[in-house]
Design an enzyme around this catalytic site. Structure first.
Site, PDB file in Angstrom:
ATOM      1  N   GLU A 143     -13.608   8.568 -20.306  1.00 46.32           N
ATOM      2  CA  GLU A 143     -13.683   7.453 -20.838  1.00 46.32           C
ATOM      3  C   GLU A 143     -13.961   7.922 -22.690  1.00 46.32           C
ATOM      4  OE1 GLU A 143     -16.380   6.343 -18.103  1.00 46.32           O
ATOM      5  OE2 GLU A 143     -15.392   4.466 -17.743  1.00 46.32           O
ATOM      6  N   GLU A 163     -16.204   6.886 -10.618  1.00 52.37           N
ATOM      7  CA  GLU A 163     -17.418   6.187 -10.091  1.00 52.37           C
ATOM      8  C   GLU A 163     -17.214   5.575  -8.801  1.00 52.37           C
ATOM      9  OE1 GLU A 163     -14.957   6.834 -12.964  1.00 52.37           O
ATOM     10  OE2 GLU A 163     -16.679   6.575 -14.937  1.00 52.37           O
TER      11      GLU A 163
HETATM   12  C1  LIG Z   1     -20.177   4.606 -18.177  1.00 49.96           C
HETATM   13  C2  LIG Z   1     -19.545   5.998 -16.416  1.00 49.96           C
HETATM   14  O1  LIG Z   1     -18.226   5.292 -16.012  1.00 49.96           O
HETATM   15  C3  LIG Z   1     -20.577   6.091 -15.075  1.00 49.96           C
HETATM   16  C4  LIG Z   1     -19.774   7.595 -15.245  1.00 49.96           C
HETATM   17  O2  LIG Z   1     -19.625   8.013 -15.835  1.00 49.96           O
HETATM   18  S1  LIG Z   1     -20.560   7.358 -13.108  1.00 49.96           S
HETATM   19  C5  LIG Z   1     -20.209   9.695 -13.488  1.00 49.96           C
HETATM   20  C6  LIG Z   1     -19.199  10.351 -12.823  1.00 49.96           C
HETATM   21  N1  LIG Z   1     -19.149  12.059 -12.458  1.00 49.96           N
HETATM   22  C7  LIG Z   1     -19.010  12.619 -11.652  1.00 49.96           C
HETATM   23  O3  LIG Z   1     -18.853  11.077 -10.305  1.00 49.96           O
HETATM   24  C8  LIG Z   1     -19.044  13.306 -11.520  1.00 49.96           C
HETATM   25  C9  LIG Z   1     -19.714  13.468 -10.692  1.00 49.96           C
HETATM   26  N2  LIG Z   1     -19.694  15.050  -9.991  1.00 49.96           N
HETATM   27  C10 LIG Z   1     -18.963  16.044  -9.826  1.00 49.96           C
HETATM   28  O4  LIG Z   1     -18.052  15.068  -8.732  1.00 49.96           O
HETATM   29  C11 LIG Z   1     -19.280  16.896  -9.005  1.00 49.96           C
HETATM   30  O5  LIG Z   1     -20.522  17.431  -9.468  1.00 49.96           O
HETATM   31  C12 LIG Z   1     -18.200  17.648 -10.290  1.00 49.96           C
HETATM   32  C13 LIG Z   1     -16.732  18.176  -9.616  1.00 49.96           C
HETATM   33  C14 LIG Z   1     -18.271  17.781 -11.363  1.00 49.96           C
HETATM   34  C15 LIG Z   1     -18.753  19.779  -9.998  1.00 49.96           C
HETATM   35  O6  LIG Z   1     -18.870  19.902  -8.622  1.00 49.96           O
HETATM   36  P1  LIG Z   1     -19.106  21.215  -8.362  1.00 49.96           P
HETATM   37  O7  LIG Z   1     -18.482  22.586  -9.132  1.00 49.96           O
HETATM   38  O8  LIG Z   1     -19.067  21.833  -6.591  1.00 49.96           O
HETATM   39  O9  LIG Z   1     -21.080  21.904  -8.586  1.00 49.96           O
HETATM   40  P2  LIG Z   1     -22.044  20.278  -8.413  1.00 49.96           P
HETATM   41  O10 LIG Z   1     -23.031  21.512  -6.734  1.00 49.96           O
HETATM   42  O11 LIG Z   1     -20.985  19.232  -7.553  1.00 49.96           O
HETATM   43  O12 LIG Z   1     -22.766  20.199  -9.139  1.00 49.96           O
HETATM   44  C16 LIG Z   1     -23.413  21.546 -10.284  1.00 49.96           C
HETATM   45  C17 LIG Z   1     -24.876  20.520 -10.619  1.00 49.96           C
HETATM   46  O13 LIG Z   1     -24.398  19.013 -11.717  1.00 49.96           O
HETATM   47  C18 LIG Z   1     -25.242  18.211 -11.313  1.00 49.96           C
HETATM   48  N3  LIG Z   1     -24.176  17.289 -11.681  1.00 49.96           N
HETATM   49  C19 LIG Z   1     -22.301  16.832 -11.639  1.00 49.96           C
HETATM   50  N4  LIG Z   1     -21.556  16.214 -12.127  1.00 49.96           N
HETATM   51  C20 LIG Z   1     -22.957  15.017 -12.638  1.00 49.96           C
HETATM   52  C21 LIG Z   1     -23.359  13.848 -13.453  1.00 49.96           C
HETATM   53  N5  LIG Z   1     -22.529  13.560 -13.572  1.00 49.96           N
HETATM   54  N6  LIG Z   1     -24.603  13.806 -13.689  1.00 49.96           N
HETATM   55  C22 LIG Z   1     -25.600  14.245 -13.481  1.00 49.96           C
HETATM   56  N7  LIG Z   1     -25.710  15.732 -12.215  1.00 49.96           N
HETATM   57  C23 LIG Z   1     -24.302  16.109 -12.129  1.00 49.96           C
HETATM   58  C24 LIG Z   1     -25.581  18.154  -9.353  1.00 49.96           C
HETATM   59  O14 LIG Z   1     -25.945  17.713  -9.277  1.00 49.96           O
HETATM   60  C25 LIG Z   1     -25.454  19.812  -9.215  1.00 49.96           C
HETATM   61  O15 LIG Z   1     -26.417  19.602  -9.683  1.00 49.96           O
HETATM   62  P3  LIG Z   1     -27.749  20.983  -9.168  1.00 49.96           P
HETATM   63  O16 LIG Z   1     -27.027  22.083  -9.300  1.00 49.96           O
HETATM   64  O17 LIG Z   1     -28.840  20.398  -9.243  1.00 49.96           O
HETATM   65  O18 LIG Z   1     -27.503  20.613  -7.695  1.00 49.96           O
END
Ligand SMILES: C[C@H](O)CC(=O)SCCNC(=O)CCNC(=O)[C@H](O)C(C)(C)COP(=O)(O)OP(=O)(O)OC[C@H]1O[C@@H](n2cnc3c(N)ncnc32)[C@H](O)[C@@H]1OP(=O)(O)O
Length: 750
Positions: A143, A163
């Site tokens: 975004e 999301e």
């Molecule tokens: C206002 C907005 O519209 C609202 C938002 O943005 S909501 C957030 C949207 N983003 C997401 O949903 C992405 C979520 N993350 C993921 O899908 C996956 O973590 C990823 C594809 C980024 C990386 O995957 P991968 O490499 O397998 O690593 P993964 O083990 O999942 O994550 C690594 C670390 O980053 C953290 N992390 C990843 N994305 C995060 C996020 N958005 N916020 C906080 N922590 C996050 C994980 O909790 C993990 O922490 P840990 O090592 O302490 O357990």
């Protein structure tokens, strides 16, 4: 730049490069958002800055808003903690006045006052921004990139708005800008399916302006930004665009059809319709009105139980990789390259498929060439099935098959890093045979669902490297890997198997050794409770319907059909002797088999199966049920019990929760949330309910205890509450309180 923060470097070309850093994924923590604001304001004011490039440190743009903030909102109920930056930072400071000014032309009067206010605020944004994307730009990360005036990316960067998988909607303008950049249909598909795409695909749709190599990313982005500043490249505000939007009537049609479809396939996911509502607002009243509605809806949807459950599931899944005395003692994973799979039946070939699909060399061992050819054929068929579904290309299939070698003896075992024994008898003798042939570091894993690992390994000298690798069928599809350790399994072996699990894209959950391990043990009362209800006179198809409506992929009887009765019959005496007094036994399965019903495999189980059509109820099953009821001493003349749908859910799931309590009490799992993950990924428990224990805690330990007591009085010891449950009910504690409570886990992360 390893520390969390935002830095700005202004080059002699007049480009300010603003870099976000918050390892590992540059999540937009509140401090990062504050840093962005500060650097942007400075860049806008400085006379030596002509244009801005926004990027992320460590090869990643951003994984989106810090999800810990959501967890904090859930803990406190205070939505004011959420960053309110969709308008102030993204629309006003970065994207600039153009987007707001447009509103004069396409917004209804109801927003007129807010509009004037925003135009005033946006006067600072007088320089163009280009997003330089690498690795990933997800959620709030994408975004942010969309409110920049152009997006340059490395070709393989992962872009998406996931999301909805967290039970919320995009809250930084994604519902407005994505449709304007890629068109409504594609945007709805990306958001509703939470589908991430590669940047090269994003370029086809118009989401990305150019792709380039990582080495050239900043060079091309700087040049592009300067091009916008000197007007040799267009200065485009995404929110202002309308060229990709269809007519209002067409748009409404797309949104209506998408809403209907979403409701049908995911009836318990309110965020899908809420997302479509936010999109619609922007299409009808203009992008700025859409931003306002999106922001309002975001603050409402985040407080739903669905969002709480899905955010819990997100962190629960990540927590599984933290295993005390394994992941926290400084061990390094070994390099696992070559795996021997002994046995090419359904499970062995499924496991081999998962391994070769993810680049590991596989030696498939069978006892004769007919069985070996069958195994290879099954693996090939598995790959072809994936091709048919569109999830594998022909090249990838052929590449995977080059990693497979079939053998009839152990000569190749001298070089393997791991040997997996399929669920076959004679495990003990196979372990004895291979322990001297395989190298000393080789992991000796067995795919078993119930058999005691101590017995399997008792005659070997290698008990430290014997471990259970419990895959779920089909092994190349199901995402859970239950790693079963004994007291003797070495931490290195556990860590290595966890690493293999991650390589083959499974979620590994480490559990202790007991009958059924964590998943099958927790869920053995599931089928038995369904059988009890059936024997009390409740219609089996009703039971299945109620449980499907609860959110399971199918009811317990259909699941038995799909799994086949063989395994259930084989494990029945094992569970009966391990959990004496708390099993419900009938002859139903034996009678099913005697009447020629083997489940889906032969087209006849509780349902009738014909290829190409849905399973159909089979009226002739009634004679089998009557006979089974008679033998269970619940004679056919007795009036069937009258139960509500809610009682069906409770009578089936509360015994499962009860067994989960014993599993936690005995320390079979590291933490309560591991059962949540295992129940979601292994049993299909609905993720939007957060997993078995999380769901139980939303109901409350004292309610569950009191209902089980009532069922015990009426129907016997099968329902007797465990000590663990009783204690928590007496003290008003959640079931998850034994280990780290959600709030403690959150405090540790914040
Ligand atoms: C206002 C907005 O519209 C609202 C938002 O943005 S909501 C957030 C949207 N983003 C997401 O949903 C992405 C979520 N993350 C993921 O899908 C996956 O973590 C990823 C594809 C980024 C990386 O995957 P991968 O490499 O397998 O690593 P993964 O083990 O999942 O994550 C690594 C670390 O980053 C953290 N992390 C990843 N994305 C995060 C996020 N958005 N916020 C906080 N922590 C996050 C994980 O909790 C993990 O922490 P840990 O090592 O302490 O357990």
């Amino acid at each position: 730049m390893a520390r969390a923060g935002v830095v700005m470097e202004v080059g002699s070309d007049g480009v300010a490069v603003i870099t976000m850093s918050n390892p590992p994924v540059n999540a937009l923590a509140l401090s990062i958002i504050a840093g962005l604001k500060e650097k942007y304001m400075e860049a806008m004011k400085r006379n030596d800055v002509k244009a801005i490039v926004l990027t992320g440190d460590g090869g990643k743009f951003s994984g989106g808003l810090d999800i810990n903030v959501f967890a904090k909102v859930h803990m406190t109920g205070d939505v004011s903690i959420l960053p309110d930056d969709s308008i102030n930072l993204l629309a006003s400071t970065i994207e600039g006045p153009n987007s707001a000014i447009t509103l004069y032309y396409n917004i209804s009067f109801k927003f007129y006052n807010q509009l004037n206010f925003r135009v005033l605020l946006s006067s600072d944004a007088n320089k163009p921004s280009v997003a330089a994307i690498q690795g990933l730009a997800l959620g709030g990360g994408l975004e942010l990139a969309m409110c920049c005036h152009a997006r340059i990316s490395t070709p393989d960067a992962q872009l998406g708005l996931p999301e909805l998988t967290l039970g919320v909607i995009p809250g930084f303008g994604g519902t407005q800008r994505l449709p304007r950049l890629v068109g409504l249909s594609k945007a709805v598909e990306i958001m509703l399916l939470s589908k991430s795409i590669r940047a090269k695909e994003g370029m086809e749709y118009g989401l990305v302006d150019a792709t380039t190599s990582p080495e050239n990313l900043l060079i091309v982005s700087r040049r592009w930004a300067l091009g916008i500043a000197d007007r040799s490249k267009p200065w485009i505000s995404s929110l202002k665009r309308t060229d990709k939007l269809t007519s209002l009537s067409e748009a409404r049609k797309i949104l209506h059809v998408s809403g209907k479809h979403a409701k049908k396939i995911a009836p318990n996911m309110p965020q899908n319709q809420v997302c479509l509502d936010a999109i619609e607002e922007g299409i009808v009243f203009g992008g700025y009105a859409g931003l306002l509605k999106e922001s309002r809806l975001f603050k409402e949807i985040i407080l739903t139980t669905t969002a709480r459950s899905l955010v819990h599931a997100f962190f629960a899944e990540r927590a599984t990789s933290k295993v005390p005395n394994v992941s926290d003692v400084g061990l390094k994973s070994s390099h696992i390259r070559k795996v021997a799979v002994i046995g090419g039946g359904l499970m062995g070939s499924g496991i081999a498929t998962a391994l070769i699909l993810n680049g590991l060399l596989v030696i498939l061992k069978e006892i004769d060439s007919t069985l070996l050819q069958q195994g290879i054929k099954t693996i090939t068929a598995n790959l072809e099935g994936l091709m048919k579904k569109g999830s594998l290309t022909l090249d990838k299939k052929n590449e995977a098959l080059t990693l497979l070698k079939g053998v009839l003896d152990y000569s190749e075992f001298k070089e393997v890093d791991m040997a997996v024994i399929e669920k076959v008898p004679l495990k003990q003798s196979i372990f004895n045979e291979i322990e001297n042939i395989c190298p000393r570091h080789c992991i000796l894993a067995t795919n078993t669902s119930t058999i005691d690992l101590n017995i399997v390994g008792e005659r070997t000298k290698s008990q430290d490297r014997i471990v259970g690798a419990h895959f779920f069928s089909p092994a190349y599809v199901m995402p859970l890997l239950e790693i079963v350790r004994t007291e003797k399994t070495s931490p290195q072996v556990i860590l290595d198997l966890m690493t293999v699990g991650k390589i083959i894209k499974k979620v590994p959950v480490v559990v202790g050794n007991c009958t059924g391990f964590a998943v099958n043990r927790t869920f053995f009362p599931y089928n038995q409770a369904a059988h009890m209800l059936l024997h009390l006179g409740v219609d089996l198809y009703r039971i299945d319907r109620v449980i499907s409506n609860f959110g399971m992929p199918m009811g317990p009887f259909q699941l038995q059909d799909v799994s086949g009765f063989g395994v259930a019959l084989a494990v029945k005496p094992i569970f009966a002797s391990s959990f004496e007094g708390r099993t419900f036994e009938t002859d139903l399965l034996e009678l099913m088999v005697q009447s020629g019903r083997n489940g889906k495999a032969n087209g006849k189980g509780y349902y009738l199966y014909q290829s190409g059509s849905k399973p159909k109820p089979d009226p002739s099953i009634q004679t089998v049920i009557d006979e089974s009821r008679k033998r269970a001493l619940i004679t056919s003349g007795v009036k069937p019990v009258s139960v509500s749908d809610q009682e069906i859910v409770e009578m089936i799931f509360f015994p499962v929760v009860n067994e989960a309590c014993r599993v936690m009490d005995e320390g079979v799992v590291v933490r309560a949330s591991d059962i949540d993950v295992a129940s979601i990924l292994g049993m299909g428990f609905p993720k939007y309910r957060g997993g078995l224990v999380f769901w139980a805690d939303t109901i409350g330990s004292s309610y569950i205890y009191s209902k089980l007591k009532k069922f015990e009085d009426a129907y016997g010891r099968f329902f007797t509450p465990s000590k663990y449950l009783e204690e928590r009910a007496a003290n008003g504690l959640p079931l998850s309180s034994a280990n780290s409570t959600p709030s403690q886990a959150l405090q540790a992360r914040l």
